[in-house]
Design a protein around this motif. Structure first.
Motif, mmCIF file in Angstrom:
data_model
loop_
_atom_site.group_PDB
_atom_site.id
_atom_site.type_symbol
_atom_site.label_atom_id
_atom_site.label_comp_id
_atom_site.label_asym_id
_atom_site.label_seq_id
_atom_site.Cartn_x
_atom_site.Cartn_y
_atom_site.Cartn_z
ATOM 1 N N GLY A 32 0.880 -1.175 0.000
ATOM 2 C CA GLY A 32 0.000 0.000 0.000
ATOM 3 C C GLY A 32 0.908 1.214 0.000
ATOM 4 N N GLY A 33 0.972 1.926 -1.116
ATOM 5 C CA GLY A 33 1.866 3.078 -1.204
ATOM 6 C C GLY A 33 1.531 4.094 -0.121
ATOM 7 N N ALA A 34 2.581 4.662 0.489
ATOM 8 C CA ALA A 34 2.346 5.660 1.535
ATOM 9 C C ALA A 34 1.640 6.871 0.938
ATOM 10 N N MET A 35 0.592 7.332 1.609
ATOM 11 C CA MET A 35 -0.140 8.526 1.165
ATOM 12 C C MET A 35 -0.307 9.444 2.362
ATOM 13 N N SER A 36 0.256 10.644 2.268
ATOM 14 C CA SER A 36 0.186 11.590 3.380
ATOM 15 C C SER A 36 -1.267 11.782 3.809
ATOM 16 N N TRP A 37 -1.510 11.793 5.092
ATOM 17 C CA TRP A 37 -2.818 11.937 5.738
ATOM 18 C C TRP A 37 -3.697 10.692 5.608
ATOM 19 N N VAL A 83 7.562 2.147 7.015
ATOM 20 C CA VAL A 83 7.370 3.585 7.220
ATOM 21 C C VAL A 83 8.054 4.328 6.076
ATOM 22 N N ASN A 84 7.324 5.271 5.491
ATOM 23 C CA ASN A 84 7.849 6.084 4.401
ATOM 24 C C ASN A 84 8.264 7.446 4.954
ATOM 25 N N LEU A 85 9.555 7.765 4.765
ATOM 26 C CA LEU A 85 10.081 9.060 5.232
ATOM 27 C C LEU A 85 10.476 9.888 4.015
ATOM 28 N N ILE A 152 9.677 1.465 -8.664
ATOM 29 C CA ILE A 152 9.677 2.318 -9.852
ATOM 30 C C ILE A 152 8.239 2.796 -10.032
ATOM 31 N N GLU A 153 8.087 4.117 -9.946
ATOM 32 C CA GLU A 153 6.744 4.692 -9.937
ATOM 33 C C GLU A 153 6.543 5.523 -11.201
ATOM 34 N N GLY A 154 5.594 5.105 -12.016
ATOM 35 C CA GLY A 154 5.328 5.807 -13.274
ATOM 36 C C GLY A 154 4.540 7.083 -13.061
ATOM 37 N N GLY A 186 2.046 2.916 -9.967
ATOM 38 C CA GLY A 186 1.531 3.976 -10.829
ATOM 39 C C GLY A 186 0.498 3.483 -11.810
ATOM 40 N N GLY A 187 -0.750 3.821 -11.562
ATOM 41 C CA GLY A 187 -1.810 3.493 -12.514
ATOM 42 C C GLY A 187 -2.290 2.056 -12.433
ATOM 43 N N LEU A 188 -1.890 1.325 -11.382
ATOM 44 C CA LEU A 188 -2.291 -0.083 -11.300
ATOM 45 C C LEU A 188 -3.626 -0.212 -10.573
ATOM 46 N N ALA A 205 3.973 -5.167 -6.521
ATOM 47 C CA ALA A 205 3.390 -3.908 -6.984
ATOM 48 C C ALA A 205 3.004 -3.040 -5.798
ATOM 49 N N GLN A 206 2.998 -1.744 -6.034
ATOM 50 C CA GLN A 206 2.550 -0.789 -5.009
ATOM 51 C C GLN A 206 1.354 -0.014 -5.560
ATOM 52 N N LEU A 207 0.268 0.003 -4.776
ATOM 53 C CA LEU A 207 -0.937 0.723 -5.188
ATOM 54 C C LEU A 207 -1.281 1.775 -4.138
ATOM 55 N N GLY A 208 -1.758 2.919 -4.602
ATOM 56 C CA GLY A 208 -2.179 3.952 -3.662
ATOM 57 C C GLY A 208 -3.655 4.277 -3.803
ATOM 58 N N THR A 209 -4.011 4.778 -4.976
ATOM 59 C CA THR A 209 -5.363 5.293 -5.215
ATOM 60 C C THR A 209 -6.468 4.332 -4.799
ATOM 61 N N ARG A 210 -6.356 3.055 -5.166
ATOM 62 C CA ARG A 210 -7.439 2.122 -4.847
ATOM 63 C C ARG A 210 -7.626 1.987 -3.336
ATOM 64 N N GLN A 312 -4.078 7.885 -12.184
ATOM 65 C CA GLN A 312 -4.985 7.616 -13.311
ATOM 66 C C GLN A 312 -5.814 6.359 -13.045
ATOM 67 N N SER A 313 -5.338 5.548 -12.109
ATOM 68 C CA SER A 313 -6.069 4.351 -11.702
ATOM 69 C C SER A 313 -7.402 4.699 -11.036
ATOM 70 N N VAL A 314 -7.643 5.983 -10.796
ATOM 71 C CA VAL A 314 -8.882 6.414 -10.131
ATOM 72 C C VAL A 314 -10.112 5.969 -10.921
HETATM 73 C C1 LIG Z 1 -3.512 10.930 -1.920
HETATM 74 C C2 LIG Z 1 -2.108 10.443 -2.210
HETATM 75 C C3 LIG Z 1 -1.061 10.844 -1.388
HETATM 76 C C4 LIG Z 1 0.238 10.362 -1.615
HETATM 77 N N1 LIG Z 1 1.255 10.718 -0.744
HETATM 78 C C5 LIG Z 1 2.487 10.147 -0.898
HETATM 79 C C6 LIG Z 1 3.507 10.397 0.079
HETATM 80 O O1 LIG Z 1 3.295 11.111 1.062
HETATM 81 N N2 LIG Z 1 4.725 9.807 -0.103
HETATM 82 C C7 LIG Z 1 4.975 8.989 -1.188
HETATM 83 O O2 LIG Z 1 6.095 8.480 -1.306
HETATM 84 N N3 LIG Z 1 4.024 8.738 -2.120
HETATM 85 C C8 LIG Z 1 2.794 9.279 -1.990
HETATM 86 N N4 LIG Z 1 1.801 8.964 -2.889
HETATM 87 C C9 LIG Z 1 2.069 7.943 -3.955
HETATM 88 C C10 LIG Z 1 1.650 6.528 -3.482
HETATM 89 O O3 LIG Z 1 2.465 6.066 -2.447
HETATM 90 C C11 LIG Z 1 1.710 5.483 -4.622
HETATM 91 O O4 LIG Z 1 3.017 5.269 -5.064
HETATM 92 C C12 LIG Z 1 0.843 5.873 -5.789
HETATM 93 O O5 LIG Z 1 -0.418 6.241 -5.311
HETATM 94 C C13 LIG Z 1 0.755 4.723 -6.795
HETATM 95 O O6 LIG Z 1 -0.046 5.049 -7.901
HETATM 96 P P1 LIG Z 1 -1.639 4.812 -7.929
HETATM 97 O O7 LIG Z 1 -2.223 5.921 -7.114
HETATM 98 O O8 LIG Z 1 -2.011 4.925 -9.363
HETATM 99 O O9 LIG Z 1 -1.917 3.465 -7.344
HETATM 100 C C14 LIG Z 1 0.506 9.482 -2.708
HETATM 101 C C15 LIG Z 1 -0.572 9.109 -3.554
HETATM 102 C C16 LIG Z 1 -1.857 9.565 -3.316
HETATM 103 C C17 LIG Z 1 -2.995 9.119 -4.228
#
Ligand SMILES: Cc1cc2nc3c(=O)[nH]c(=O)nc-3n(C[C@H](O)[C@H](O)[C@H](O)COP(=O)(O)O)c2cc1C
Length: 345
Positions: A32-37, A83-85, A152-154, A186-188, A205-210, A312-314
Motif C-alpha cells: 500500500g503506497g504511503a499517502m500523506s494523511w 514507514v515512508n520518510l 519504480i513509480e510511473g 503507478g496506474g495499477l 506492486a505498489q498501489l495507492g489510489t485504490r 490515473q487508476s482512479v
Molecule cells: C492521496 C495520495 C497521497 C500520496 N502521498 C504520498 C507520500 O506522502 N509519499 C509517497 O512516497 N508517495 C505518496 N503517494 C504515492 C503513493 O504512495 C503510490 O506510489 C501511488 O499512489 C501509486 O499510484 P496509484 O495511485 O495509481 O496506485 C501518494 C498518492 C496519493 C494518491
C-alpha cells in the motif's frame, strides 16, 4: 475444490510473487503506497492484516508523532509494515532512529535520492531500505549504495510524480536490475496488469489510489466519492504557467483549486513583472499555494479547493471496498488471466 487449471494458476501466481513476499514478509507482494494523511494506523494495519504490506506516510510529522503512529499501528497488527520518510524532512535522522527503536523492519526513503548517511543509518540499524528509482542509472547507483529494494513509480501515479510512464520505466529498468527486488507503481488497478509486470521481472506492486478509497481509509466520504465519480482523464498533473517559476508536478483530480492555482500563478507572474515581487518571493508564493491543501481534501472533505491527489487508476475505483476485498479482487483477476491463458494453450 479448485479445478486443476485454477490450482496451477494459483501456484504459478504464488511463484511469481514469492520473491516480493519473502522480502516483505507477507502473503501477497502488494504494498500500500504511503499517502500523506491517508496512510495512518487504520489503513496501514488493514492492508497488513489482509496479507499485503501497509506503509505509514510520515510526511511532515515530527518524531514524537511518528513514534505514536508506529506504536498505534503495532497495536492493530502483528504483521509487518513499513514507514515512508521524505528525504528532505529536516529531522530525517531522528525519524530513522524512531523507526529503528520501534523495530520497523522496512524503511522507505522517498522524495529524492537518499543521502549516504541516511542509507547507512537504516542499514546499520538492521532495517531494510526501499528507495524510488526514476531512471536506470539511478537504479544502478541506488543498488550499489546498498538499497535493498526499489520502487519504480510511473507518471500515472497519484501525488508527486516523475515524467516517465510505468510502461517505459518497467522496460528500462526490470530487465537490468535483477539482484534486488523491484516493485512497480503507478496506474495499477487490476490484477492482470500486476501479473504482466511480475512476468516482466517485478517482485511486486505498489498501489495507492485504490486503497485511498477503501472502507478502512480515514479519508473523508467526499474524498472517496470524488474518486468514485472520477475517470482516468480527470487525474491530471499540476500545470506550470511560466517556465521561470517551477511547479512540482503532482497528479490529482481537476477541481476549483487547480483552476485557482493557474489564476494564482498568473497573478504572481504579473506582480513579478511589475516589480512588486522579487523572484524568490514569487516562487515561494507559488509553492505556498497548496500548503495544507491535501489535509483539507482528505480530512475536511473539501474536494473543491483542496488537493485531491489521485492516480490515473482512479477510473478503476467504482465503489468503496474493504482492503481485503480489493486484494482478493486483484488476486482473482490475475488468476483468471492465467486460467484463460492455460485454456488457450
Ligand atoms: C492521496 C495520495 C497521497 C500520496 N502521498 C504520498 C507520500 O506522502 N509519499 C509517497 O512516497 N508517495 C505518496 N503517494 C504515492 C503513493 O504512495 C503510490 O506510489 C501511488 O499512489 C501509486 O499510484 P496509484 O495511485 O495509481 O496506485 C501518494 C498518492 C496519493 C494518491
Amino acid at each position: 475444490m479448485l479445478n486443476p487449471l485454477h490450482a496451477s494458476a494459483a501456484s504459478e501466481f504464488a511463484a511469481l510473487q514469492a520473491r516480493g513476499c519473502a522480502f516483505l514478509g507477507t502473503e501477497t507482494a502488494i504494498m500500500g503506497g504511503a499517502m500523506s494523511w491517508v496512510s495512518e494506523r487504520h489503513l496501514v494495519s488493514a492492508i497488513s492484516n489482509a496479507g499485503g504490506f501497509g506503509v505509514i506516510a510520515c510526511g511532515a510529522m515530527p518524531p514524537e508523532l511518528l513514534e505514536r503512529e508506529i506504536a498505534a499501528t503495532q497495536a492493530l497488527t502483528r504483521k509487518p509494515f513499513g514507514v515512508n520518510l521524505i528525504t528532505m524532512h529536516p529531522k530525517l535522522d531522528e525519524l530513522i532512529q524512531v523507526c529503528l527503536r520501534a523495530k520497523v523492519g522496512h524503511i522507505v526513503l522517498a522524495g529524492g535520492i537518499p543521502p549516504g548517511p541516511a542509507v547507512r543509518a537504516v542499514k546499520d540499524g538492521g532495517a531494510r531500505l526501499i528507495a524510488f528509482a526514476p531512471a536506470l542509472v539511478l537504479a544502478k547507483r541506488l543498488q550499489k549504495s546498498g538499497v535493498d529494494a526499489l520502487v519504480i513509480e510511473g507518471a500515472e501515479a497519484g501525488g508527486h510524480i516523475g515524467p516517465v510512464s510505468l510502461t517505459v520505466l518497467a522496460q528500462e529498468i526490470l530487465p537490468h536490475i535483477r539482484d534486488i527486488p523491484v516493485f512497480v507503481a503507478g496506474g495499477l488497478g487490476r490484477g492482470e496488469a500486476i501479473l504482466g509486470y511480475l512476468e516482466m521481472g517485478a517482485a511486486g506492486a505498489q498501489l495507492g489510489t485504490r486503497f485511498a478509497a477503501s472502507v478502512e481509509s480515514i479519508a473523508h466520504e467526499n474524498f472517496k466519492q470524488a474518486f468514485i465519480r472520477a475517470n482516468a482523464r480527470d487525474a491530471l498533473p499540476s500545470i506550470q504557467l511560466d517556465q521561470r517559476f517551477a511547479v512540482i508536478p503532482v497528479r490529482g483530480l481537476v477541481n476549483e483549486g487547480t483552476k485557482r492555482f493557474l489564476a494564482h500563478q498568473a497573478e504572481v507572474v504579473q506582480k513579478f513583472q511589475a516589480g512588486e515581487l522579487d523572484k524568490t518571493a514569487a516562487q515561494l508564493s507559488i509553492e505556498h499555494f497548496w500548503a495544507g491543501a491535501l489535509r483539507r481534501a482528505v480530512i475536511d472533505g473539501d474536494v473543491e479547493t483542496g488537493s485531491v491527489m489521485a492516480g490515473q487508476s482512479v477510473g478503476m475505483v467504482t465503489s468503496v471496498q474493504s482492503v481485503a476485498d480489493i486484494l482478493a479482487e486483484l488476486h482473482a483477476q490475475a488468476l483468471a488471466a492465467l486460467v484463460a491463458r492455460a485454456q488457450r494453450q
